[in-house]
Design a protein around this motif. Structure first.
Motif, short mmCIF file in Angstrom:
data_model
loop_
_atom_site.label_atom_id
_atom_site.label_comp_id
_atom_site.label_asym_id
_atom_site.label_seq_id
_atom_site.Cartn_x
_atom_site.Cartn_y
_atom_site.Cartn_z
N LEU A 206 0.84 -1.20 0.00
CA LEU A 206 0.00 0.00 0.00
C LEU A 206 0.88 1.25 0.00
CD1 LEU A 206 -2.74 -1.05 2.58
CD2 LEU A 206 -2.84 -1.18 0.09
N PRO A 207 0.35 2.37 -0.49
CA PRO A 207 1.16 3.60 -0.56
C PRO A 207 1.38 4.29 0.77
CG PRO A 207 -1.06 4.01 -1.37
CD PRO A 207 -0.96 2.53 -1.14
N GLY A 208 0.82 3.74 1.83
CA GLY A 208 1.00 4.30 3.16
C GLY A 208 0.65 3.26 4.20
N MET A 209 0.63 3.70 5.46
CA MET A 209 0.35 2.80 6.57
C MET A 209 -1.15 2.77 6.84
SD MET A 209 3.42 3.68 9.24
CE MET A 209 5.14 3.40 8.80
N PRO A 210 -1.81 1.63 6.62
CA PRO A 210 -3.26 1.57 6.81
C PRO A 210 -3.63 1.57 8.28
CG PRO A 210 -2.42 -0.61 6.34
CD PRO A 210 -1.25 0.33 6.20
N ASP A 219 -22.83 -3.09 0.00
CA ASP A 219 -22.43 -2.94 -1.40
C ASP A 219 -21.54 -1.72 -1.64
OD1 ASP A 219 -24.38 -1.08 -0.87
OD2 ASP A 219 -25.49 -1.39 -2.73
N GLY A 220 -21.15 -1.05 -0.56
CA GLY A 220 -20.30 0.12 -0.70
C GLY A 220 -18.83 -0.25 -0.69
N PRO A 221 -17.96 0.70 -1.00
CA PRO A 221 -16.52 0.41 -1.01
C PRO A 221 -15.96 0.25 0.39
CG PRO A 221 -16.88 2.75 -1.36
CD PRO A 221 -18.24 2.11 -1.35
N LEU A 222 -14.81 -0.36 0.47
CA LEU A 222 -14.07 -0.50 1.71
C LEU A 222 -13.08 0.67 1.79
CD1 LEU A 222 -13.14 -2.17 4.20
CD2 LEU A 222 -11.55 -3.33 2.66
N TRP A 223 -13.31 1.57 2.76
CA TRP A 223 -12.44 2.73 2.91
C TRP A 223 -11.29 2.41 3.85
CZ3 TRP A 223 -11.98 6.94 0.09
CH2 TRP A 223 -13.05 7.34 -0.71
N VAL A 224 -10.11 2.83 3.46
CA VAL A 224 -8.88 2.59 4.22
C VAL A 224 -8.22 3.93 4.52
CG1 VAL A 224 -6.66 1.40 4.27
CG2 VAL A 224 -8.56 0.45 2.91
N ALA A 225 -8.08 4.26 5.80
CA ALA A 225 -7.34 5.47 6.17
C ALA A 225 -5.85 5.17 6.13
CB ALA A 225 -7.75 5.93 7.57
N LEU A 226 -5.09 6.10 5.57
CA LEU A 226 -3.63 5.97 5.54
C LEU A 226 -3.06 6.96 6.53
CD1 LEU A 226 -3.05 5.68 1.68
CD2 LEU A 226 -3.21 3.83 3.37
N ALA A 227 -2.57 6.44 7.65
CA ALA A 227 -2.13 7.29 8.76
C ALA A 227 -0.85 8.05 8.45
CB ALA A 227 -1.95 6.47 10.03
N GLY A 228 -0.07 7.54 7.52
CA GLY A 228 1.17 8.21 7.16
C GLY A 228 1.77 7.53 5.95
N PRO A 229 2.72 8.18 5.30
CA PRO A 229 3.37 7.57 4.13
C PRO A 229 4.31 6.46 4.55
CG PRO A 229 4.50 9.59 4.73
CD PRO A 229 3.32 9.48 5.65
N ARG A 230 4.73 5.68 3.58
CA ARG A 230 5.74 4.66 3.85
C ARG A 230 7.06 5.33 4.22
NH1 ARG A 230 4.51 -0.61 0.35
NH2 ARG A 230 6.39 -1.26 1.44
N VAL A 231 7.81 4.68 5.11
CA VAL A 231 9.07 5.24 5.61
C VAL A 231 10.19 4.27 5.26
CG1 VAL A 231 10.28 6.12 7.62
CG2 VAL A 231 7.78 6.34 7.48
N PRO A 232 10.92 4.49 4.16
CA PRO A 232 11.97 3.54 3.75
C PRO A 232 12.99 3.22 4.84
CG PRO A 232 11.49 5.06 1.96
CD PRO A 232 10.72 5.55 3.16
N PRO A 233 13.48 4.18 5.63
CA PRO A 233 14.43 3.81 6.69
C PRO A 233 13.82 2.85 7.72
CG PRO A 233 14.56 6.16 6.26
CD PRO A 233 13.35 5.65 5.53
#
Length: 317
Positions: A206-210, A219-233
């Motif tokens: 994922l493009p961030g931390m779920p 029948d609605g979509p599954l919403w995912v909050a992204l608390a922050g971006p990925r941190v390579p270190p």
């Protein structure tokens, strides 16, 4: 990918509305740091929006799940799994231990059609106020639990999860989706069918931390909050020896923390395909830990902020 456009910020008189859920009338319920359960009404018009106190858990409420009998399930990081009567504010403890071990970091919860309740525990090693320690050490002590109807003793369905967090059922309730914040992935746990009791990847890289998950209708979509971006270190640290990670975690829990200005939310279907991806850099509203749709807005909650953000909803496809 679309820009996450914040229309306005609504102060709610409390810090850390970690989870936000919407009821059938477009009102939003949330829990804040001092233990209060709040209901936000009139969101369609900023001049009429109001905040109502419904209950006080006496702990720290995190994930919420509305029940059809005017009640609310609450994962409380200090008290365990709770049921709150929204008519009189009564709070009942449904479960506060597993095999003699206290439930000290319940995170998110769902009620299933068979009357059972499933919920997550983010960490067995770190309490909520040291959550960053678990993400740094990468303990893999998160759990998915089930409480059968009438029982007060949860059973462990799945363990070894990397900071188990948000939880949501599929449209047909044949499986659950669990957010693993520390691994930037979603995991599917089968409830029925030939693979019942088995787990497999649902959405990886994922493009961030779920964080919290929310589904308004079957029948609605599954919403995912992204608390922050990925941190390579951080991801590089996760590949180091356990002793190195433990040392880094001890330092992290005592270091000043300020979330980044990158926020985001995803909407997925039951195959794991991305329907919407909203993101914003340099946001003044930080650390988005939950998202729901209500009163014509995409509503964002945050463990960090003292209110919620009301955003442009996704464009119809």
């Amino acid at each position: 990918m679309a820009d996450l456009v914040v229309r306005r910020y609504l102060a709610i008189g409390g810090r850390g509305p970690e989870d936000v859920v919407a009821d059938a009338r477009g009102r939003v319920l949330t829990g804040v740091e001092d233990g209060r359960i709040l209901r936000l009404d009139g969101l369609a018009d900023p001049d009429t929006a109001r905040v109502e106190r419904l209950a006080d858990t006496g702990g720290r409420p995190l994930g919420l799940e509305l029940l059809p009998d005017d009640a609310l399930l609450v994962c409380d990081a200090e008290r365990g799994l709770l049921r709150v009567d929204l008519t009189d504010g009564r709070v009942d403890v449904l479960a506060d231990s597993v095999a003699g071990e206290p439930l000290r970091f319940c995170s998110n919860v769902v009620a299933l059609p068979d009357g059972s309740v499933c919920f997550t525990v983010s960490s067995r090693r770190y309490p909520l106020h040291q959550w960053i320690g678990d993400l740094v050490e990468h303990t893999g002590t998160g759990r998915l639990l089930r409480l059968a109807p009438g029982s007060r003793t949860p059973e462990v369905l799945l363990e070894g999860l990397e900071f188990a967090n948000g939880l949501a059922p599929s449209a047909d309730a044949s499986f659950l989706v669990v957010a693993e914040t520390g691994a930037c992935r979603l995991t599917r746990y089968w409830l029925t069918g030939p693979r019942a009791g088995q787990a497999e990847p649902f959405a990886e890289d994922l493009p961030g931390m779920p964080d919290n998950l929310w589904r308004g209708t079957p029948d609605g979509p599954l919403w995912v909050a992204l608390a922050g971006p990925r941190v390579p270190p951080l991801e590089l640290l996760h590949r180091s020896a356990p002793a190195v990670r433990r040392t880094a975690a001890r330092l992290a829990v005592h270091a000043p923390f300020r979330p980044t200005g990158t926020i985001g939310a995803l909407a997925l279907d039951d195959t794991g395909a991305v329907l919407h991806h909203h993101t914003r850099r340099h946001s003044r509203f930080r650390m988005v830990t939950s998202v729901c749709e209500a009163s014509g807005h995409l509503v964002l909650g945050s463990l960090w902020e003292r209110g919620v953000a009301l955003c442009e909803p996704p464009a119809p496809k």
